[in-house]
Design a protein around this motif. Structure first.
Motif, short mmCIF file in Angstrom:
data_model
loop_
_atom_site.label_atom_id
_atom_site.label_comp_id
_atom_site.label_asym_id
_atom_site.label_seq_id
_atom_site.Cartn_x
_atom_site.Cartn_y
_atom_site.Cartn_z
N ASP A 91 0.86 -1.18 0.00
CA ASP A 91 0.00 0.00 0.00
C ASP A 91 0.90 1.23 0.00
N ASP A 92 0.93 1.91 -1.14
CA ASP A 92 1.82 3.07 -1.30
C ASP A 92 1.40 4.29 -0.49
N HIS A 93 0.25 4.23 0.18
CA HIS A 93 -0.14 5.35 1.05
C HIS A 93 0.67 5.40 2.34
N TYR A 94 1.38 4.31 2.65
CA TYR A 94 2.12 4.23 3.90
C TYR A 94 3.62 4.17 3.62
N PRO A 95 4.43 4.71 4.53
CA PRO A 95 5.89 4.67 4.36
C PRO A 95 6.43 3.24 4.39
N ASN A 97 8.84 1.69 6.04
CA ASN A 97 9.16 1.03 7.31
C ASN A 97 8.00 1.04 8.29
N THR A 98 6.80 0.70 7.78
CA THR A 98 5.62 0.55 8.63
C THR A 98 4.90 -0.74 8.27
N LYS A 99 4.30 -1.37 9.26
CA LYS A 99 3.56 -2.61 9.02
C LYS A 99 2.32 -2.35 8.16
N GLN A 100 1.74 -1.17 8.26
CA GLN A 100 0.53 -0.85 7.51
C GLN A 100 0.75 -0.90 6.00
N ARG A 101 1.98 -0.72 5.56
CA ARG A 101 2.29 -0.71 4.13
C ARG A 101 2.09 -2.08 3.48
N TYR A 102 2.23 -3.14 4.24
CA TYR A 102 2.26 -4.49 3.67
C TYR A 102 0.95 -5.22 3.92
N LYS A 103 0.34 -5.69 2.84
CA LYS A 103 -0.99 -6.31 2.89
C LYS A 103 -0.92 -7.72 2.31
N PHE A 104 -1.94 -8.49 2.58
CA PHE A 104 -2.12 -9.84 2.05
C PHE A 104 -0.98 -10.79 2.43
N PRO A 105 -0.84 -11.06 3.74
CA PRO A 105 0.18 -12.02 4.18
C PRO A 105 -0.19 -13.43 3.71
N TYR A 106 0.82 -14.27 3.52
CA TYR A 106 0.56 -15.63 3.01
C TYR A 106 1.35 -16.71 3.73
N GLY A 107 2.17 -16.34 4.70
CA GLY A 107 2.99 -17.35 5.37
C GLY A 107 3.31 -16.98 6.80
N ASP A 108 4.07 -17.87 7.45
CA ASP A 108 4.37 -17.71 8.88
C ASP A 108 5.84 -17.36 9.13
N PHE A 109 6.51 -16.81 8.13
CA PHE A 109 7.93 -16.43 8.18
C PHE A 109 8.85 -17.65 8.08
N LYS A 110 8.27 -18.82 7.85
CA LYS A 110 9.06 -20.03 7.59
C LYS A 110 8.54 -20.74 6.35
#
Length: 149
Positions: A91-95, A97-110
């Protein structure tokens, strides 16, 4: 008196139409700010090829999705660039280095989770993000194909 009521009704109708158009315009602008995170898509493809996926069932993402604390710890250890790799949307509305910028997670970091891809695909379809919906569908297909090998 009747004439005043008719004129008032017309003015109210015009005001409602203008308000409705403004709401649609705002919604369209906000929708346009989210785009496919191509790096995350490529990263997910690689993870699937390497066997880092879980072919789980529909509806279990809420139990598999990382918590806010797990997200914060991951960001602390790996930074936002790695965090971004686990989200199909930006989401380009957010800087950056913010969590709000990143949408649609698909995994658990592994691992890539099929249920996460299904959830991302459904939400993308619901809000009209066709590019993200198609990317999630391709990844889901890749997980299904790899799990049958």
């Amino acid at each position: 008196m009747k004439m005043i009521i008719v004129k008032t009704a017309r003015v109210c109708s015009i005001a409602l139409v203008i308000l409705f158009c403004a709401i649609i315009d705002i919604h369209a602008q906000s929708r346009g700010s989210i785009r496919l995170n191509q790096d995350a898509f490529t990263f997910a493809v690689q993870l699937i090829k390497e066997g880092h996926f879980i072919a789980d069932s529909k509806g279990v993402w809420s139990g598999h999705q990382p918590s806010a604390d797990e997200e914060n710890e991951f960001i602390r250890l790996h930074g936002f660039s790695e965090y971004a790799n686990w989200h199909l949307g930006i989401d380009d509305h957010y800087p950056e280095n913010t969590k709000q910028r990143y949408k649609f997670p698909y995994g658990d970091f592994k691992n890539v989770h099929r249920c996460g891809l299904l959830a991302a695909k459904a939400r993308a379809r619901q809000y009209g993000y066709t590019e993200i919906e198609n990317a999630a569908a391709k990844l889901e297909w890749a997980v299904t194909t790899q799990s049958k090998k």
